[in-house]
Design a protein around this motif. Structure first.
Motif, short mmCIF file in Angstrom:
data_model
loop_
_atom_site.label_atom_id
_atom_site.label_comp_id
_atom_site.label_asym_id
_atom_site.label_seq_id
_atom_site.Cartn_x
_atom_site.Cartn_y
_atom_site.Cartn_z
N LYS A 140 -3.43 2.45 7.99
CA LYS A 140 -1.94 1.98 8.16
C LYS A 140 -1.08 2.99 7.44
N GLN A 141 -1.41 3.47 6.22
CA GLN A 141 -0.68 4.09 5.39
C GLN A 141 -0.40 5.58 5.99
N ARG A 142 -1.49 5.93 6.87
CA ARG A 142 -1.67 7.42 7.71
C ARG A 142 -0.75 7.24 9.14
N GLY A 143 -0.61 6.09 9.36
CA GLY A 143 -0.02 5.99 10.81
C GLY A 143 -0.85 6.10 11.84
N THR A 145 -3.95 4.18 14.31
CA THR A 145 -4.39 3.19 14.85
C THR A 145 -5.88 3.27 14.72
#
Length: 195
Positions: A140-143, A145
């Protein structure tokens, strides 16, 4: 005048799948006073060289890391050509820095350590593995999925294969602090043995 003796460091090759926590582990080793080196950082340095930019432009028609990543992601042949250009230069720079290191222990983080066959250049290998909530949070932090994560994993050796080949393994399924604690213990043990 007494000549200073150079000590070759004991080199631990650190690897793990994307978002496993290997970069956090590398930082934790650095906090312990261990010499650290990242293949990703070296890659960015090599990509900035004029000679490399020229070769990439000629071979792929693009030079930016983002454009190259997009180009080679689903193209094994293009990825192999890119690796043939970059890997020898990255390895040469890594070996140069490790040779001039004054620490008895060095950690070299290489995401594709086993895939590139670079495990033969280190004294011992450490795999960081992760799953569950911690992994989901890092993605999530890295964007990224879950689907993007799985697609990227397909370009690497399966985690099970890496686990069979690794000398040591750290399971990173808790907090960053817990990972740092594990790294501190390991750094202390390795320094006691090889320091």
């Amino acid at each position: 005048m007494k000549q200073q003796q150079t000590i070759k460091p004991f080199v631990l090759g650190l690897t793990g799948s994307i978002a496993s926590g290997k970069t956090a582990a590398l930082e934790a080793f650095k906090q312990c006073g261990v010499f650290t080196l990242s293949a990703d950082v070296l890659t960015h340095q090599v990509l900035g060289l004029a000679s490399v930019q020229k070769k990439l432009q000629k071979t792929f028609g693009v030079t930016s890391p983002e454009a190259l990543a997009k180009l080679v992601f689903n193209n094994a042949s293009a990825r192999k050509r890119l690796e043939e250009i970059l890997h020898p230069l990255i390895l040469k720079e890594a070996q140069k820095q490790l040779a001039s290191c004054a620490c008895p222990l060095a950690v070299f983080e290489v995401p594709l350590l086993f895939e590139a066959g670079w495990d033969k250049y280190v004294d011992m290998t450490l795999l960081v593995v992760s799953s569950g909530a911690g992994l989901a949070e890092r993605l999530k932090q890295r964007g990224l999925t879950l689907a993007q994560y799985r697609a990227r994993l397909k370009t690497q050796l399966p985690q099970e294969t890496k686990a069979q080949r690794a000398d040591l393994m750290i399971v990173n399924n808790s907090t960053k602090q817990h990972l740092e604690q594990k790294v501190r213990r390991l750094a202390r043990a390795l320094n006691n043995i090889y320091g």
